[in-house]
Scaffold this active site. Structure first.
Site, mmCIF file in Angstrom:
data_model
loop_
_atom_site.group_PDB
_atom_site.id
_atom_site.type_symbol
_atom_site.label_atom_id
_atom_site.label_comp_id
_atom_site.label_asym_id
_atom_site.label_seq_id
_atom_site.Cartn_x
_atom_site.Cartn_y
_atom_site.Cartn_z
ATOM 1 N N TYR A 37 19.054 26.412 86.074
ATOM 2 C CA TYR A 37 18.780 27.741 86.011
ATOM 3 C C TYR A 37 17.647 28.441 86.466
ATOM 4 O O TYR A 37 17.229 29.408 86.799
ATOM 5 C CB TYR A 37 18.803 28.212 84.297
ATOM 6 C CG TYR A 37 20.016 28.059 83.683
ATOM 7 C CD1 TYR A 37 21.330 27.641 84.319
ATOM 8 C CD2 TYR A 37 20.025 28.135 82.282
ATOM 9 C CE1 TYR A 37 22.522 27.235 83.383
ATOM 10 C CE2 TYR A 37 21.304 27.854 81.561
ATOM 11 C CZ TYR A 37 22.311 27.538 82.010
ATOM 12 O OH TYR A 37 23.517 27.012 81.173
ATOM 13 N N HIS A 95 24.795 18.107 82.048
ATOM 14 C CA HIS A 95 25.341 19.250 82.355
ATOM 15 C C HIS A 95 26.489 19.315 82.504
ATOM 16 O O HIS A 95 27.581 20.183 82.163
ATOM 17 C CB HIS A 95 24.456 20.137 83.293
ATOM 18 C CG HIS A 95 24.486 21.830 83.375
ATOM 19 N ND1 HIS A 95 23.443 22.644 83.805
ATOM 20 C CD2 HIS A 95 25.469 22.522 82.923
ATOM 21 C CE1 HIS A 95 23.764 23.884 83.478
ATOM 22 N NE2 HIS A 95 25.084 23.749 83.230
HETATM 23 N N1 NAP Z 1 26.829 24.258 79.926
HETATM 24 C C1 NAP Z 1 27.514 25.414 81.109
HETATM 25 O O1 NAP Z 1 27.842 25.029 81.752
HETATM 26 C C2 NAP Z 1 26.970 26.551 81.013
HETATM 27 C C3 NAP Z 1 27.714 27.603 81.570
HETATM 28 C C4 NAP Z 1 27.392 29.057 81.638
HETATM 29 C C5 NAP Z 1 26.673 29.570 80.809
HETATM 30 N N2 NAP Z 1 26.174 28.617 79.794
HETATM 31 C C6 NAP Z 1 25.101 29.193 78.909
HETATM 32 O O2 NAP Z 1 25.923 30.232 77.942
HETATM 33 C C7 NAP Z 1 24.784 31.241 78.071
HETATM 34 C C8 NAP Z 1 25.868 32.387 77.714
HETATM 35 O O3 NAP Z 1 26.596 32.708 78.839
HETATM 36 P P1 NAP Z 1 26.555 33.797 79.993
HETATM 37 O O4 NAP Z 1 25.196 34.338 79.886
HETATM 38 O O5 NAP Z 1 26.932 33.455 81.321
HETATM 39 O O6 NAP Z 1 27.522 34.881 79.393
HETATM 40 P P2 NAP Z 1 27.644 35.924 78.238
HETATM 41 O O7 NAP Z 1 26.611 35.427 77.164
HETATM 42 O O8 NAP Z 1 29.155 35.614 77.574
HETATM 43 O O9 NAP Z 1 27.596 37.316 78.601
HETATM 44 C C9 NAP Z 1 26.349 37.787 78.990
HETATM 45 C C10 NAP Z 1 26.628 39.161 79.599
HETATM 46 O O10 NAP Z 1 26.960 40.103 78.444
HETATM 47 C C11 NAP Z 1 26.068 41.069 78.293
HETATM 48 N N3 NAP Z 1 25.798 41.272 76.830
HETATM 49 C C12 NAP Z 1 25.180 40.539 75.943
HETATM 50 N N4 NAP Z 1 25.160 40.892 74.741
HETATM 51 C C13 NAP Z 1 25.788 42.037 74.775
HETATM 52 C C14 NAP Z 1 25.962 43.218 73.720
HETATM 53 N N5 NAP Z 1 25.901 43.154 72.647
HETATM 54 N N6 NAP Z 1 26.747 44.324 74.089
HETATM 55 C C15 NAP Z 1 27.152 44.603 75.653
HETATM 56 N N7 NAP Z 1 26.822 43.621 76.471
HETATM 57 C C16 NAP Z 1 26.262 42.469 76.142
HETATM 58 C C17 NAP Z 1 24.662 40.866 78.773
HETATM 59 O O11 NAP Z 1 24.411 41.887 79.677
HETATM 60 P P3 NAP Z 1 22.898 42.645 79.307
HETATM 61 O O12 NAP Z 1 21.800 41.663 79.678
HETATM 62 O O13 NAP Z 1 23.000 43.846 79.812
HETATM 63 O O14 NAP Z 1 22.814 42.764 77.741
HETATM 64 C C18 NAP Z 1 25.180 39.778 80.083
HETATM 65 O O15 NAP Z 1 25.625 40.270 81.173
HETATM 66 C C19 NAP Z 1 24.165 31.287 79.278
HETATM 67 O O16 NAP Z 1 23.281 32.338 79.311
HETATM 68 C C20 NAP Z 1 23.855 29.744 79.211
HETATM 69 O O17 NAP Z 1 22.517 29.476 78.467
HETATM 70 C C21 NAP Z 1 26.167 27.254 80.077
#
Ligand code: NAP
Length: 264
Positions: A37, A95
């Protein structure tokens, strides 16, 4: 053991420091970062600047798949700790499983175990591991060593078989992309359930994961959304709501790549 919910830190961009700081202030105690990240330094700054004592925070980082070989693994963890300005992480994950077959799993899991033995990580685990890979990992590390398997879980990819297998092995599931990166807002069923509860589809997705017993790690740059995602833990979904959401699974995988394992 793993604080619920966690705060995802992927792709927070220029908002990262402020977003992580506000999340901690609001009450998030679990931060999810990774070498990939390229924000461990920002997470570290936010953690060190916060008024919350280090011991009350749970910080996860992950070793990228090109650093799994014995020569690079532990130096990469030292580098992560340096960027994080921390003596240890609470959870250290692999990861992605090694994709080329050039580094045997026993080699990199031995290094992962060493990181724990040396006090660089309190707990260890894996991410994006399939049922077959999990079995192999438990054979190598022994039972009870893998705290979590962090995998993609949202209403459109529920990963039920892997979750059930983790439950059998006593491995906690951490669900990433709980909001399917915003796609939950486009779904009529989630919108209908949300309307009935007087909340948003994002709240329903977070509440659903919580009710499944999955550690959820939504990311947000906005204080109001961070707050809503925390408050969603107080929502109780009915059996009918849970059944309606179960029916939304369509195997829609968002985190895929040419280095991914053969998925279940
Ligand atoms: N292990 C892996 O391979 C892997 C892969 C992907 C992700 N991850 C981890 O999982 C975490 C979460 O996944 P992600 O960030 O990809 O996607 P996510 O949490 O599913 O979605 C994030 C998106 O949702 C929006 N959002 C969040 N809360 C909201 C709400 N209450 N109402 C409306 N929109 C909302 C955010 O926009 P705003 O900023 O505008 O709120 C952002 O655009 C990552 O940050 C990372 O730490 C791990």
């Amino acid at each position: 053991m793993i604080p619920q919910p966690g705060f995802g830190t992927y792709k927070l961009g220029d908002h990262a420091y402020d977003a992580i700081s506000s999340a901690i202030e609001l009450g998030y105690r679990h931060l999810d970062t990774a070498q990939y990240y390229f924000n461990e330094d920002i997470v570290g700054r936010a953690v060190n600047d916060s008024a919350v004592p280090r011991g009350q925070l749970f910080v996860t980082t992950k070793v990228w798949h090109d650093r799994l070989n014995q020569r690079d693994f532990l130096p990469s963890v030292e580098e992560s700790l340096e960027k994080l300005q921390l003596d240890y992480v609470d959870l250290l994950l692999v990861h992605w499983p090694e994709p080329t077959g050039q580094v045997p799993m026993a080699e990199y899991l031995d290094e992962l175990a060493k990181a724990k033995q040396q006090g660089l990580a309190k707990h260890i685990g894996v991410s994006n591991f399939t049922i077959k890979l999990l079995d192999e990992a438990v054979d190598i590390l022994g039972p009870g060593e893998i705290l979590t398997n962090q995998i993609e879980v949202h209403p459109f990819l529920q990963n039920s078989r892997v979750r059930a297998h983790c439950a059998q092995l006593g491995i906690q599931v951490t669900g990433f992309m709980p909001l399917a990166r915003g796609r939950v807002f486009e779904d009529d069923t989630l919108r209908r359930i949300a309307q009935r509860h007087g909340v948003s589809p994002a709240d329903i997705a977070v509440a659903w994961e919580n009710q499944l017993g999955v550690i959820t790690i939504p990311a947000s740059t906005k204080v109001a959304n961070q707050q809503a995602n925390l408050a969603a833990l107080n929502i109780t979904l009915s059996d009918a709501d849970m059944a309606d959401i179960a029916a939304l699974d369509r195997g829609q995988r968002l985190a895929d790549s040419d280095f991914a394992p053969a998925w279940d």
